[in-house]
Scaffold this motif. Sequence first.
Motif, mmCIF file in Angstrom:
data_model
loop_
_atom_site.group_PDB
_atom_site.id
_atom_site.type_symbol
_atom_site.label_atom_id
_atom_site.label_comp_id
_atom_site.label_asym_id
_atom_site.label_seq_id
_atom_site.Cartn_x
_atom_site.Cartn_y
_atom_site.Cartn_z
ATOM 1 N N VAL A 76 0.865 -1.175 0.000
ATOM 2 C CA VAL A 76 0.000 0.000 0.000
ATOM 3 C C VAL A 76 0.902 1.225 0.000
ATOM 4 N N LEU A 77 0.684 2.100 -0.966
ATOM 5 C CA LEU A 77 1.511 3.299 -1.140
ATOM 6 C C LEU A 77 0.844 4.496 -0.478
ATOM 7 N N ARG A 78 1.637 5.285 0.233
ATOM 8 C CA ARG A 78 1.113 6.479 0.889
ATOM 9 C C ARG A 78 1.799 7.717 0.316
ATOM 10 N N PRO A 79 1.401 8.917 0.742
ATOM 11 C CA PRO A 79 1.952 10.134 0.138
ATOM 12 C C PRO A 79 3.480 10.164 0.100
ATOM 13 N N GLY A 80 3.991 10.510 -1.098
ATOM 14 C CA GLY A 80 5.429 10.554 -1.321
ATOM 15 C C GLY A 80 6.000 9.275 -1.884
ATOM 16 N N GLU A 81 5.161 8.246 -2.082
ATOM 17 C CA GLU A 81 5.623 6.979 -2.646
ATOM 18 C C GLU A 81 5.153 6.839 -4.087
ATOM 19 N N LEU A 82 5.836 5.971 -4.829
ATOM 20 C CA LEU A 82 5.694 5.931 -6.285
ATOM 21 C C LEU A 82 5.099 4.635 -6.800
ATOM 22 N N PHE A 83 4.611 4.714 -8.021
ATOM 23 C CA PHE A 83 4.324 3.516 -8.807
ATOM 24 C C PHE A 83 4.637 3.821 -10.272
ATOM 25 N N GLY A 84 5.057 2.811 -10.993
ATOM 26 C CA GLY A 84 5.350 2.965 -12.415
ATOM 27 C C GLY A 84 6.760 3.406 -12.731
ATOM 28 N N GLU A 85 7.570 3.683 -11.692
ATOM 29 C CA GLU A 85 8.932 4.163 -11.962
ATOM 30 C C GLU A 85 9.807 3.076 -12.570
ATOM 31 N N MET A 86 9.581 1.822 -12.179
ATOM 32 C CA MET A 86 10.394 0.732 -12.730
ATOM 33 C C MET A 86 10.097 0.528 -14.213
ATOM 34 N N ASP A 87 8.818 0.613 -14.586
ATOM 35 C CA ASP A 87 8.436 0.481 -15.995
ATOM 36 C C ASP A 87 9.113 1.559 -16.830
ATOM 37 N N LEU A 88 9.160 2.767 -16.282
ATOM 38 C CA LEU A 88 9.731 3.895 -17.006
ATOM 39 C C LEU A 88 11.245 3.762 -17.148
ATOM 40 N N ILE A 89 11.889 3.239 -16.117
ATOM 41 C CA ILE A 89 13.346 3.169 -16.119
ATOM 42 C C ILE A 89 13.875 1.988 -16.923
#
Length: 234
Positions: A76-89
């Motif tokens: 569970v992601l809370r404020p200041g955490e990311l999703f999708g960064e691995m796909d982009l990198i």
Amino acid sequence: MNEGKSYYREVFDEKKQLEMRNYFKETLAPRGKLKRYPRNDVVEPGRRGKCFGIVVEGKISKAIISSSGREKLLYVLRPGELFGEMDLIDGGSLNYVLYAKEPSAVSCIAQAVLEEELRCNPEAYRYFIHSMTRKFRIVTLQLANNVFNDSTGRVADALIRLYACSDTEDAEMTEGMITTALTQSELAYNVGCSRITISRILKSFFEEGLLEKVNRKIVIKDMKGLAKYTDRVQ
């Protein structure tokens, strides 16, 4: 009661996590496109591999999906955490789904914004590395929990981990409270048990006095008693 937090403090550096969250929320998120989601809405702020999301408000759950449509909750992601960064990198992708666990806001950061930031501020790389390393450790602990524990131990370990990751800024936070509320189905997805098994185990924990409910949230009353059911990574 601090036993649960102290165990995970060895795995996750709280100071560095706070620094990472503050950077993404305060420095990078304002440069993205903000989108709001009501509770239980599916979160999809942009094309995968072309942008990534920063949680600005609320909480977002991320789960992977099997070919038959079964879900496995990752975190569970809370404020200041990311999703999708691995796909982009790295350019790859896994089939996952994101849900707003409560009314939430997400800033979508385009690839061009990311590239400009990394060019002007190479130090930002360490925040992305921290984000991905943290997720790797969370998934590693889930894997270890599934391998080393029976169903009762898996539920106990998951509850302790959720408490250790609870938001201390939550207005209703009390000692031992798990502020990230999971349904029994979500907990079942997380630990690999059936919902019926989860219900039975939670009932036994409540009857033993290990847990109680406060404002519809689970509170761990006996951390040592709960931890006795688990076999953890040393």
